[in-house]
Design an enzyme around this catalytic site. Structure first.
Site: not given
Lengths: 230, 218
Positions: B46-48
């Protein structure tokens, strides 16, 4: 060396109109709630804010929008905020949209002393308009410049009086890099301990990047999209 | 019969291989996680700032500090890790993520993708989409073949502002599985009961049909 300040009021000393400030967080996750609330009670305005998002209408940076303290917003995604939309459409608020990874790297570069660098993101799109481009290994890249800030404001789970920080889960996000890129970095933490109590093997942000630290109060930690398994 | 959203997700899940690091976008791509074949293991990024994303939490395990890129509350699996956004996009930009699956408004026969902005509608921002499409080795687009007005979303040239150029490799729609090639969209599979003629009619861009086109097997 003790970097502790008493509270948010003391931490924001020196913040002035027209400054550039970074605020950590992704959505409402890992945002410095205490400083945002404190700043929204002041008349400091014309700010350029670098933050991945801009809060929601009545929480996070949305509070500073309501008080019209923000002149320019530099973000990757600014949905879920009606007042933001109104100010943007009326021209009161200037907005610069930056691809998220480029935003993160521009902040990291600012803290790491790298003035500019090439990335492929945005080439051939409106993000690339007016930017230098160059081919590396058969692929086109855009020249992107570093961001720095007068103040960087970050939120951590644990911190010590030497300024060392540890984040919890995905509340790290932009906080770690922003701590590097502030001329003055303020860290608010849920738990502040004397230097020596945190295991130095597990520090995320070394204390050298933090100038002021305090233990925040009354964290709300609002959840934007509560999603439960069925 | 055209595929529904879950069937599109199920077909895309067949693209996954054991050990893949996978980034899933919002919408149909998120559903792909429900159809990972039992015999393989993939790690969701998840890119966060996390690797090893699990299911949504229960009321008891929910934590405001643990969310995915769609800002939904989430859990993590054994072997997970958390990191800052610069590290997260180093994984993406550096080509360490094996496959990116995302939605789109339009895809062109050159592999250009438009997915973030519709002029006249509220602009929310591109988030991480431009970084993902510019760098991923393998990009699969999940979308409907036509928009709500019945216009094809597989075009000679995109009409909306672009997210990235020459990057899409494979497209799975409600009607077909297609690859982007030098000569146009190459038809690989068709939804059960959907004819090649129907797909041709729904595709504005160049459609390459070679030999018999098998039906999608779910």
């Amino acid at each position: 060396m003790n970097k502790t300040v008493k509270n948010a009021t003391e931490a924001i000393q020196g913040m002035k109109n027209g400054m550039t400030m970074m605020f950590g967080g992704f959505g409402l996750c890992g945002i410095p709630e205490n400083i945002i609330l404190e700043l929204s009670k002041t008349d400091i305005k014309d700010l350029t804010i670098i933050s991945n998002n801009c809060g929601v209408d009545d929480f996070g940076l949305g509070l500073m929008l309501q008080r019209k303290q923000i002149r320019k917003m530099i973000s990757s995604y600014v949905g879920e905020n009606a007042e933001f939309e109104r100010q943007m459409l009326s021209g009161e608020l200037e907005v610069e949209l930056v691809p998220q990874g480029t935003l993160a790297e521009r902040i990291r570069a600012g803290g790491a002393g790298i003035p500019a660098f090439y990335v492929p993101a945005g080439y051939g799109t409106e993000v690339g308009i007016g930017k230098e481009s160059r081919e590396f290994n058969g692929k086109m890249h855009l020249l992107e410049h570093a961001f720095k800030a007068d103040f960087a404001v970050v939120k951590a789970w644990k911190g010590d009086t030497a300024g060392n920080l540890i984040f919890k889960y995905t509340a790290n996000n932009f906080n770690n890099m922003m701590a590097m890129a502030g001329k003055i970095t303020i860290a608010e933490v849920e738990e502040l301990v004397p230097a020596g109590e945190l295991d130095p093997n597990f520090i995320h942000t070394p204390g050298i990047f933090v100038q002021r630290i305090f233990q925040g109060v009354d964290y709300i930690k609002r959840i934007e999209q509560l999603t439960l398994s069925k | 019969m055209a595929l529904d959203k879950n069937q599109i997700a199920k077909r895309i899940a067949q693209e996954l291989q054991d050990g893949y690091y996978v980034n899933l976008g919002i919408g149909i791509p998120t559903l792909v996680a429900n159809y990972v074949p039992e015999e393989i293991k993939v790690i969701l990024q998840s890119e966060n700032g996390m690797l090893g994303m699990g299911q949504f939490p229960t009321k008891e395990t929910v934590d405001a500090d643990l969310i995915n890129a769609g800002k939904q509350t989430i859990t993590y699996l054994p072997g997970a890790s958390f990191f800052d956004s610069a590290t997260s996009f180093a994984m993406i930009r550096g080509g360490h993520v094996d496959i990116t699956i995302l939605g789109a408004f339009e895809v062109s026969e050159q592999g250009d993708i438009a997915s973030w902005k519709v002029p006249g509608r509220l602009i929310k921002g591109m988030g991480g989409a431009m970084d993902l499409v510019a760098s991923a080795e393998h990009i699969v687009v999940a979308m409907q073949h036509s928009n709500k007005e019945g216009q094809s979303k597989l075009l000679k040239k995109c009409t909306l502002p672009l997210t990235g150029v020459k990057c899409v490799k494979r497209i799975v729609t409600d009607l077909a599985v297609l690859d982007v090639t030098d000569k146009g969209f190459k038809l690989l599979e068709r939804a059960p009961g959907v004819t090649v003629e129907q797909i041709k009619a729904a595709t504005e861009g160049t459609l390459i049909v070679e030999g018999d086109i098998p039906e999608i097997v779910l």
